[in-house]
Design a protein around this motif. Structure first.
Motif, PDB file in Angstrom:
ATOM      1  N   ASN A  25      49.449 -27.226   0.547  1.00 18.83           N
ATOM      2  CA  ASN A  25      49.485 -26.566  -0.765  1.00 18.83           C
ATOM      3  C   ASN A  25      48.371 -25.551  -0.906  1.00 18.83           C
ATOM      4  O   ASN A  25      48.570 -24.458  -1.449  1.00 18.83           O
ATOM      5  CB  ASN A  25      49.389 -27.611  -1.880  1.00 18.83           C
ATOM      6  N   THR A  26      47.182 -25.913  -0.427  1.00 20.13           N
ATOM      7  CA  THR A  26      46.052 -24.976  -0.493  1.00 20.13           C
ATOM      8  C   THR A  26      46.365 -23.688   0.268  1.00 20.13           C
ATOM      9  O   THR A  26      46.120 -22.580  -0.228  1.00 20.13           O
ATOM     10  CB  THR A  26      44.781 -25.632   0.090  1.00 20.13           C
ATOM     11  N   LEU A  27      46.934 -23.837   1.450  1.00 19.66           N
ATOM     12  CA  LEU A  27      47.277 -22.664   2.248  1.00 19.66           C
ATOM     13  C   LEU A  27      48.425 -21.874   1.628  1.00 19.66           C
ATOM     14  O   LEU A  27      48.406 -20.636   1.632  1.00 19.66           O
ATOM     15  CB  LEU A  27      47.652 -23.091   3.677  1.00 19.66           C
ATOM     16  N   PHE A  28      49.412 -22.572   1.095  1.00 22.00           N
ATOM     17  CA  PHE A  28      50.540 -21.883   0.456  1.00 22.00           C
ATOM     18  C   PHE A  28      50.048 -21.032  -0.712  1.00 22.00           C
ATOM     19  O   PHE A  28      50.518 -19.895  -0.911  1.00 22.00           O
ATOM     20  CB  PHE A  28      51.573 -22.886  -0.052  1.00 22.00           C
ATOM     21  N   LEU A  29      49.108 -21.566  -1.484  1.00 20.79           N
ATOM     22  CA  LEU A  29      48.607 -20.826  -2.644  1.00 20.79           C
ATOM     23  C   LEU A  29      47.696 -19.675  -2.222  1.00 20.79           C
ATOM     24  O   LEU A  29      47.653 -18.642  -2.884  1.00 20.79           O
ATOM     25  CB  LEU A  29      47.851 -21.782  -3.582  1.00 20.79           C
ATOM     26  N   GLU A  30      46.996 -19.844  -1.126  1.00 18.71           N
ATOM     27  CA  GLU A  30      46.085 -18.798  -0.654  1.00 18.71           C
ATOM     28  C   GLU A  30      46.828 -17.680   0.072  1.00 18.71           C
ATOM     29  O   GLU A  30      46.530 -16.494  -0.131  1.00 18.71           O
ATOM     30  CB  GLU A  30      45.036 -19.400   0.293  1.00 18.71           C
ATOM     31  N   ARG A  31      47.810 -18.047   0.919  1.00 17.35           N
ATOM     32  CA  ARG A  31      48.448 -17.072   1.798  1.00 17.35           C
ATOM     33  C   ARG A  31      49.903 -16.776   1.445  1.00 17.35           C
ATOM     34  O   ARG A  31      50.439 -15.765   1.869  1.00 17.35           O
ATOM     35  CB  ARG A  31      48.401 -17.586   3.246  1.00 17.35           C
ATOM     36  N   GLY A  32      50.528 -17.690   0.712  1.00 14.75           N
ATOM     37  CA  GLY A  32      51.947 -17.566   0.444  1.00 14.75           C
ATOM     38  C   GLY A  32      52.716 -18.548   1.309  1.00 14.75           C
ATOM     39  O   GLY A  32      52.292 -18.881   2.429  1.00 14.75           O
ATOM     40  N   TYR A  33      53.853 -19.012   0.817  1.00 15.16           N
ATOM     41  CA  TYR A  33      54.639 -20.014   1.541  1.00 15.16           C
ATOM     42  C   TYR A  33      55.185 -19.455   2.854  1.00 15.16           C
ATOM     43  O   TYR A  33      55.041 -20.075   3.915  1.00 15.16           O
ATOM     44  CB  TYR A  33      55.793 -20.506   0.661  1.00 15.16           C
ATOM     45  N   GLU A  34      55.806 -18.301   2.798  1.00 20.87           N
ATOM     46  CA  GLU A  34      56.428 -17.734   3.998  1.00 20.87           C
ATOM     47  C   GLU A  34      55.389 -17.374   5.053  1.00 20.87           C
ATOM     48  O   GLU A  34      55.656 -17.444   6.255  1.00 20.87           O
ATOM     49  CB  GLU A  34      57.251 -16.491   3.626  1.00 20.87           C
ATOM     50  N   GLU A  35      54.209 -16.991   4.601  1.00 22.01           N
ATOM     51  CA  GLU A  35      53.184 -16.523   5.533  1.00 22.01           C
ATOM     52  C   GLU A  35      52.442 -17.671   6.219  1.00 22.01           C
ATOM     53  O   GLU A  35      51.760 -17.462   7.235  1.00 22.01           O
ATOM     54  CB  GLU A  35      52.175 -15.638   4.798  1.00 22.01           C
ATOM     55  N   THR A  36      52.536 -18.869   5.671  1.00 26.09           N
ATOM     56  CA  THR A  36      51.831 -20.022   6.239  1.00 26.09           C
ATOM     57  C   THR A  36      52.709 -20.720   7.267  1.00 26.09           C
ATOM     58  O   THR A  36      53.873 -21.011   7.012  1.00 26.09           O
ATOM     59  CB  THR A  36      51.453 -21.022   5.129  1.00 26.09           C
ATOM     60  N   THR A  37      52.162 -20.997   8.432  1.00 21.85           N
ATOM     61  CA  THR A  37      52.918 -21.655   9.494  1.00 21.85           C
ATOM     62  C   THR A  37      52.517 -23.130   9.607  1.00 21.85           C
ATOM     63  O   THR A  37      51.460 -23.540   9.115  1.00 21.85           O
ATOM     64  CB  THR A  37      52.666 -20.976  10.850  1.00 21.85           C
ATOM     65  N   ILE A  38      53.347 -23.886  10.278  1.00 22.95           N
ATOM     66  CA  ILE A  38      53.017 -25.283  10.551  1.00 22.95           C
ATOM     67  C   ILE A  38      51.749 -25.359  11.394  1.00 22.95           C
ATOM     68  O   ILE A  38      50.923 -26.261  11.220  1.00 22.95           O
ATOM     69  CB  ILE A  38      54.179 -25.995  11.276  1.00 22.95           C
ATOM     70  N   GLY A  39      51.579 -24.393  12.279  1.00 23.92           N
ATOM     71  CA  GLY A  39      50.361 -24.344  13.080  1.00 23.92           C
ATOM     72  C   GLY A  39      49.127 -24.200  12.211  1.00 23.92           C
ATOM     73  O   GLY A  39      48.092 -24.825  12.480  1.00 23.92           O
ATOM     74  N   ASP A  40      49.202 -23.370  11.173  1.00 19.65           N
ATOM     75  CA  ASP A  40      48.073 -23.201  10.254  1.00 19.65           C
ATOM     76  C   ASP A  40      47.744 -24.520   9.573  1.00 19.65           C
ATOM     77  O   ASP A  40      46.565 -24.895   9.423  1.00 19.65           O
ATOM     78  CB  ASP A  40      48.412 -22.160   9.174  1.00 19.65           C
ATOM     79  N   ILE A  41      48.790 -25.225   9.141  1.00 16.53           N
ATOM     80  CA  ILE A  41      48.594 -26.488   8.429  1.00 16.53           C
ATOM     81  C   ILE A  41      48.024 -27.550   9.367  1.00 16.53           C
ATOM     82  O   ILE A  41      47.109 -28.299   9.005  1.00 16.53           O
ATOM     83  CB  ILE A  41      49.929 -26.960   7.819  1.00 16.53           C
TER      84      ILE A  41
END
Length: 208
Positions: A25-41
């Motif tokens: 959720n933190t990454l989705f809010l910072e970068r956007g859902y489409e832009e965040t990858t499973i690798g990032d998470i």
């Protein structure tokens, strides 16, 4: 000890799932859902992508997977409501299990933007609506079992329980949209109350 082990494993699993979803959720809010990858998470929680997929089969589940957590709890709560309680009230009370995801301290800052992401992302919205449909199916079954136990079973072709359940979940969706449209002012619980107060099911077979 044997009886407690499955419960402990499940609590541990849920704790890890919560850690992953919080990071996502933190990454989705910072970068956007489409832009965040499973690798990032995976990197954010110090896990491999394969490990993340063990807890969440799809990326969509990272957002809407909480309904898998509460589905069994909601079904159990519905079955445990008083047998003579109006069904509409029982449906309102099981929605209380969803309220803390929004109204608990510190949750609103995440819940509001994440719900907007769900409604604005077609793949997420489709997954979300699918999970709501599964919840409706289980609730319909629970209401039929409850009526049968009370000696007033529904006929197989009686649409009453599914209609009531469908109307209740429609109110849940209406409450979410209204809460967002109002800038997330007030509690989500109040939004649900207002939405459900607009509909009064007709009495019959314990339906109202």
């Amino acid at each position: 000890m044997t009886d407690s082990q499955p419960g402990l494993r499940e609590r541990t699993r849920r704790a890890v799932q919560k850690e992953i979803t919080d990071a996502a959720n933190t990454l989705f809010l910072e970068r956007g859902y489409e832009e965040t990858t499973i690798g990032d998470i995976a990197a954010a929680v110090g896990m491999s992508q394969r490990s993340v997929f063990r807890y969440f089969p799809t990326k969509e589940d990272l957002v809407v997977g909480k309904f898998d957590f509460v589905a069994d709890d909601m079904l159990q709560a519905l079955r445990e409501r008083p047998a003579d309680e109006p069904v509409w009230e029982s449906m309102r009370r099981i929605f209380d299990l969803l309220v803390p995801y929004v109204d608990a301290p510190g949750r609103r800052q995440v819940a509001e933007p994440m719900q907007r992401i769900v409604f604005s992302t077609p793949t997420l919205l489709a997954s979300y609506l699918q999970k709501l449909q599964l919840l409706q199916d289980t609730a319909d079954t629970a209401l039929r079992e409850r009526a049968a136990a009370a000696g007033m079973p529904y006929h197989d072709n009686d649409p009453t329980p599914r209609a009531i359940v469908g109307a209740a979940f429609a109110c849940l969706l209406a409450a979410q949209h209204a809460w967002l449209a109002g800038g997330a002012e007030g509690t989500f619980a109040t939004a649900i109350d207002r939405a459900m107060a607009t509909i009064t099911p007709r009495s019959g077979n314990g339906a109202c």
